[in-house]
Every structure is written in C-alpha cells, then in structure tokens.
Design a protein around this motif. Structure first.
Motif, PDB file in Angstrom:
ATOM      1  N   SER A  32     -92.254  62.756  33.843  1.00  0.00           N
ATOM      2  CA  SER A  32     -91.035  63.550  34.034  1.00  0.00           C
ATOM      3  C   SER A  32     -90.003  63.203  32.961  1.00  0.00           C
ATOM      4  CB  SER A  32     -90.451  63.294  35.428  1.00  0.00           C
ATOM      5  OG  SER A  32     -90.152  61.923  35.575  1.00  0.00           O
ATOM      6  N   ASP A  33     -90.377  62.356  32.015  1.00  0.00           N
ATOM      7  CA  ASP A  33     -89.474  61.881  30.973  1.00  0.00           C
ATOM      8  C   ASP A  33     -89.625  62.726  29.700  1.00  0.00           C
ATOM      9  OD1 ASP A  33     -88.058  60.491  29.032  1.00  0.00           O
ATOM     10  OD2 ASP A  33     -88.780  58.521  29.668  1.00  0.00           O
ATOM     11  N   GLU A  34     -88.729  63.710  29.531  1.00  0.00           N
ATOM     12  CA  GLU A  34     -88.795  64.611  28.374  1.00  0.00           C
ATOM     13  C   GLU A  34     -88.700  63.849  27.052  1.00  0.00           C
ATOM     14  OE1 GLU A  34     -86.491  65.253  30.860  1.00  0.00           O
ATOM     15  OE2 GLU A  34     -87.056  67.210  31.690  1.00  0.00           O
ATOM     16  N   ILE A  99     -88.754  71.353  26.551  1.00  0.00           N
ATOM     17  CA  ILE A  99     -89.528  70.974  27.735  1.00  0.00           C
ATOM     18  C   ILE A  99     -88.864  71.389  29.052  1.00  0.00           C
ATOM     19  CG2 ILE A  99     -90.476  69.015  29.042  1.00  0.00           C
ATOM     20  CD1 ILE A  99     -91.001  67.659  26.330  1.00  0.00           C
ATOM     21  N   PRO A 100     -87.567  71.142  29.270  1.00  0.00           N
ATOM     22  CA  PRO A 100     -86.966  71.512  30.561  1.00  0.00           C
ATOM     23  C   PRO A 100     -86.978  73.021  30.843  1.00  0.00           C
ATOM     24  CG  PRO A 100     -85.548  69.970  29.395  1.00  0.00           C
ATOM     25  CD  PRO A 100     -86.622  70.390  28.445  1.00  0.00           C
ATOM     26  N   ASN A 101     -87.191  73.837  29.813  1.00  0.00           N
ATOM     27  CA  ASN A 101     -87.245  75.294  29.998  1.00  0.00           C
ATOM     28  C   ASN A 101     -88.603  75.786  30.474  1.00  0.00           C
ATOM     29  OD1 ASN A 101     -84.569  75.612  29.112  1.00  0.00           O
ATOM     30  ND2 ASN A 101     -85.237  75.552  26.985  1.00  0.00           N
ATOM     31  N   LEU A 102     -89.595  74.907  30.537  1.00  0.00           N
ATOM     32  CA  LEU A 102     -90.926  75.315  30.985  1.00  0.00           C
ATOM     33  C   LEU A 102     -90.925  75.555  32.493  1.00  0.00           C
ATOM     34  CD1 LEU A 102     -93.183  72.795  29.009  1.00  0.00           C
ATOM     35  CD2 LEU A 102     -92.839  75.230  28.527  1.00  0.00           C
ATOM     36  N   ARG A 103     -91.412  76.703  32.886  1.00  0.00           N
ATOM     37  CA  ARG A 103     -91.568  76.997  34.314  1.00  0.00           C
ATOM     38  C   ARG A 103     -92.884  76.392  34.798  1.00  0.00           C
ATOM     39  NH1 ARG A 103     -90.387  82.690  32.593  1.00  0.00           N
ATOM     40  NH2 ARG A 103     -88.130  82.835  32.663  1.00  0.00           N
ATOM     41  N   LYS A 104     -93.076  76.410  36.080  1.00  0.00           N
ATOM     42  CA  LYS A 104     -94.317  75.907  36.652  1.00  0.00           C
ATOM     43  C   LYS A 104     -95.500  76.637  36.020  1.00  0.00           C
ATOM     44  CE  LYS A 104     -96.790  75.055  40.847  1.00  0.00           C
ATOM     45  NZ  LYS A 104     -96.975  75.232  42.246  1.00  0.00           N
ATOM     46  N   ASP A 105     -96.489  75.884  35.574  1.00  0.00           N
ATOM     47  CA  ASP A 105     -97.724  76.366  34.942  1.00  0.00           C
ATOM     48  C   ASP A 105     -97.518  77.001  33.563  1.00  0.00           C
ATOM     49  OD1 ASP A 105     -99.260  75.458  37.079  1.00  0.00           O
ATOM     50  OD2 ASP A 105     -98.988  77.337  38.175  1.00  0.00           O
TER      51      ASP A 105
END
Length: 126
Positions: A32-34, A99-105
């Motif tokens: 969970s560490d970008e 990275i934080p902009n990635l949605r699930k899958d």
C-alpha cells in the motif's frame, strides 16, 4: 492496496520456438506504499544503466529543463550524474502520483526494452 508484478524476459536464441522471449524471473508482491513501489520501479531503471527509461517516459530526458526547473545540464549535451538523478526522481514522482489514481483491477504497465531483454513492471489497484 496494490499488486505489483515485475517480469524479466530474455530473447530466445532458438528460432524453432514460437515465442521471441522467455520469462527469466518474475517477482510479485502486494503493498500500500506508493513511494516504495515508485522506488522499486526506479531501481529497475538504475540496474539497467544510465539513461534507461520505461516506454513513454523518454520525455523525462528530452524535457529535462521542464522537469528540473533551475538545473543546468552540461553544455556538451551529455547527461551528468546530477541530470540522471533528477530525471529518475521525476520518474519516481510521476509513478508515485499515478498509483493512487488506479481503480480496482486497473493497471499501470511500465515496459523497459533493451536489445536482448525487456522488463515489465505492472501495478494493479486492489
């Protein structure tokens, strides 16, 4: 949370095989560490050698003045160690912010092509 997969592929020397590359090594982990993920991606570039960038990140070199306001590159057009460090920091910053902009899958696929191999660095939102 993110799933990270790093695949290292080498060119196949045997022309009778149906594939041009084979997987040499695959690393998978969850984090969970970008920041740590971005640093892991930049480590791939460092290990590949000076000036290496993932496909689509070539602009970090050609737009060096934009990414590193105030830094002056050598007049002969060469890339100094400081230029390389600043460009890699810009790459890591871009990855960390993406990275934080990635949605699930949803995945961010980074590819580093070399003459005899390539590396695939994939980050998938969980």
């Amino acid at each position: 949370m993110y799933a990270v997969s790093i695949g290292e592929y080498v060119k196949v020397k045997n022309p009778t095989t149906g594939k041009a590359y084979r997987c040499k090594k695959r690393t998978k982990y969850v984090s969970s560490d970008e920041h740590a993920i971005a640093e892991s991606a930049v480590d791939v570039l460092r290990q590949a050698g000076k000036g290496m960038r993932f496909s689509g990140m070539e602009e970090f070199g050609s737009a060096h003045d934009y990414w590193n306001d105030g830094h002056e590159c050598p007049e002969d057009g060469s890339v100094s160690d400081e230029c390389e460090r600043l460009e890699l920091e810009a790459c890591a910053d871009w990855i960390e912010k993406r990275i934080p902009n990635l949605r699930k899958d949803e995945s961010e696929e980074l590819h580093l092509g070399l003459p005899e191999s390539f590396t695939s660095f994939s980050i998938t939102g969980k």
